[in-house]
Design a protein around this motif. Structure first.
Motif, PDB file in Angstrom:
ATOM      1  N   ALA A   1     -70.767 -22.477  39.247  1.00 17.44           N
ATOM      2  CA  ALA A   1     -70.604 -23.697  38.604  1.00 17.44           C
ATOM      3  C   ALA A   1     -71.425 -24.218  37.533  1.00 17.44           C
ATOM      4  O   ALA A   1     -72.398 -23.741  36.768  1.00 17.44           O
ATOM      5  CB  ALA A   1     -71.061 -24.872  39.529  1.00 17.44           C
ATOM      6  N   THR A   2     -71.158 -24.794  36.702  1.00 20.45           N
ATOM      7  CA  THR A   2     -72.032 -25.294  35.049  1.00 20.45           C
ATOM      8  C   THR A   2     -72.829 -26.610  35.496  1.00 20.45           C
ATOM      9  O   THR A   2     -71.403 -27.456  35.537  1.00 20.45           O
ATOM     10  CB  THR A   2     -71.318 -25.208  33.646  1.00 20.45           C
ATOM     11  OG1 THR A   2     -70.789 -23.582  33.913  1.00 20.45           O
ATOM     12  CG2 THR A   2     -71.500 -25.392  32.852  1.00 20.45           C
ATOM     13  N   ILE A   3     -74.040 -26.559  35.364  1.00 20.33           N
ATOM     14  CA  ILE A   3     -74.471 -27.712  35.468  1.00 20.33           C
ATOM     15  C   ILE A   3     -74.736 -28.353  33.845  1.00 20.33           C
ATOM     16  O   ILE A   3     -75.815 -27.418  33.220  1.00 20.33           O
ATOM     17  CB  ILE A   3     -75.547 -27.939  36.312  1.00 20.33           C
ATOM     18  CG1 ILE A   3     -75.202 -27.528  38.077  1.00 20.33           C
ATOM     19  CG2 ILE A   3     -76.242 -29.155  36.600  1.00 20.33           C
ATOM     20  CD1 ILE A   3     -76.365 -26.774  38.510  1.00 20.33           C
TER      21      ILE A   3
ATOM     22  N   VAL B   1     -82.620 -27.825  36.319  1.00 21.07           N
ATOM     23  CA  VAL B   1     -82.411 -27.455  37.762  1.00 21.07           C
ATOM     24  C   VAL B   1     -82.797 -26.835  38.561  1.00 21.07           C
ATOM     25  O   VAL B   1     -83.017 -26.367  39.935  1.00 21.07           O
ATOM     26  CB  VAL B   1     -80.637 -26.399  37.433  1.00 21.07           C
ATOM     27  CG1 VAL B   1     -80.548 -25.756  38.434  1.00 21.07           C
ATOM     28  CG2 VAL B   1     -80.308 -27.199  36.755  1.00 21.07           C
TER      29      VAL B   1
ATOM     30  N   ALA C   1     -76.565 -26.248  28.719  1.00 16.60           N
ATOM     31  CA  ALA C   1     -76.353 -26.591  30.386  1.00 16.60           C
ATOM     32  C   ALA C   1     -76.771 -25.467  31.100  1.00 16.60           C
ATOM     33  O   ALA C   1     -76.922 -24.278  30.273  1.00 16.60           O
ATOM     34  CB  ALA C   1     -74.859 -26.289  30.169  1.00 16.60           C
TER      35      ALA C   1
ATOM     36  N   LYS D   1     -75.433 -30.807  41.301  1.00 18.25           N
ATOM     37  CA  LYS D   1     -74.893 -31.142  40.069  1.00 18.25           C
ATOM     38  C   LYS D   1     -75.094 -32.538  39.704  1.00 18.25           C
ATOM     39  O   LYS D   1     -75.159 -33.278  38.857  1.00 18.25           O
ATOM     40  CB  LYS D   1     -73.044 -31.044  39.669  1.00 18.25           C
ATOM     41  CG  LYS D   1     -72.577 -31.382  38.073  1.00 18.25           C
ATOM     42  CD  LYS D   1     -71.649 -30.848  37.770  1.00 18.25           C
ATOM     43  CE  LYS D   1     -70.307 -31.728  36.307  1.00 18.25           C
ATOM     44  NZ  LYS D   1     -69.461 -31.130  36.473  1.00 18.25           N
ATOM     45  N   THR D   2     -74.563 -33.495  40.963  1.00 16.93           N
ATOM     46  CA  THR D   2     -74.713 -34.747  40.988  1.00 16.93           C
ATOM     47  C   THR D   2     -75.750 -35.475  40.664  1.00 16.93           C
ATOM     48  O   THR D   2     -76.514 -35.993  39.832  1.00 16.93           O
ATOM     49  CB  THR D   2     -74.094 -35.260  42.033  1.00 16.93           C
ATOM     50  OG1 THR D   2     -73.027 -34.786  42.062  1.00 16.93           O
ATOM     51  CG2 THR D   2     -74.474 -37.291  42.461  1.00 16.93           C
TER      52      THR D   2
ATOM     53  N   VAL E   1     -77.735 -34.282  37.805  1.00 17.24           N
ATOM     54  CA  VAL E   1     -77.435 -35.466  36.367  1.00 17.24           C
ATOM     55  C   VAL E   1     -78.133 -36.901  36.672  1.00 17.24           C
ATOM     56  O   VAL E   1     -78.850 -37.336  35.519  1.00 17.24           O
ATOM     57  CB  VAL E   1     -76.094 -35.538  36.417  1.00 17.24           C
ATOM     58  CG1 VAL E   1     -75.334 -36.789  35.122  1.00 17.24           C
ATOM     59  CG2 VAL E   1     -75.034 -33.995  35.641  1.00 17.24           C
TER      60      VAL E   1
END
Length: 208
Positions: A52-54, A61, A161, A200-201, A204
């Motif tokens: 996945a892309t974060i 990260v 990212a 991701k959540t 961010v």
């Protein structure tokens, strides 16, 4: 003929879901890419790649990856299901400084009674854990590695990212173990999907 078709449809759907789960979110090129930890099991028969892309830089990260583990931040996945299996996980929703010092040889707990071992630590780039030298009750019929690899990429707006790729590799010693791992690929995919979405959540929404 109709009855045969009715049987074939769910079998085909299950097969398609299984194949998709083996490479959830990862491109074919990513699945072929050599990653840190591959050399630990050079003859592994089973490979699962998820990605996945974060929308944050790798150094933002990495702290969330560094604190993974049953006795630390958990796995950012379906904790209720994990705890049904006796994992006793209390998932973290923030970065814990006391869990950031990860070194080769450290235990990487999946369950109070099951631990892998940290094999590779490259801060901001890769964390790889292995069953070799780990701790589990009884004799396992397989060996495994689990790699978390972070690569910088560019968002459409030009900002940096992170492409986060997770790779599971299994080397089995018998058909029963291989069949078990193949059948649990969908469960692994679902748990990993939740992990990636939750990560991701968290990344961010975390304060910079």
């Amino acid at each position: 003929m109709r009855r045969a078709l009715l049987w074939a449809l769910p079998v085909a759907a299950t097969g398609a879901a299984w194949r998709a789960g083996r490479r959830l979110g990862a491109t074919a090129a990513e699945a072929r890419l050599p990653l840190p930890g591959d050399g630990l099991l050079p003859t592994a028969q089973i490979h699962n790649d998820r990605a996945a892309t974060i929308p944050a830089a790798p150094d933002q990260v990495w702290p969330w990856i560094a604190q993974l583990g049953q006795d630390k931040a958990g796995f950012y996945s379906f904790e209720s299901l994990e705890n049904l299996a006796g994992c006793r996980i209390v998932g973290a929703t923030r970065i814990h400084p006391e869990w950031q010092d990860v070194t080769v040889g450290d235990p990487f707990r999946l369950h109070p009674d099951v631990a892998l071992r940290v094999a590779i630590v490259d801060p901001g780039r890769a964390l790889v854990v292995t069953s070799q030298g780990g701790d589990a009750p009884g004799d396992l019929d397989f060996a495994t590695t689990w790699a978390f690899v972070l690569s910088p990429t560019r968002r459409p707006d030009g900002q940096i990212a992170t492409r986060l790729q997770l790779r599971e590799r299994y080397q089995t010693r018998g058909p029963a173990a291989r069949l078990m791992i193949e059948f649990t690929a969908l469960v692994s995919a679902a748990m990993t999907w939740r992990m990636l979405v939750r990560l991701k959540t968290l990344v961010v929404s975390a304060p910079r």
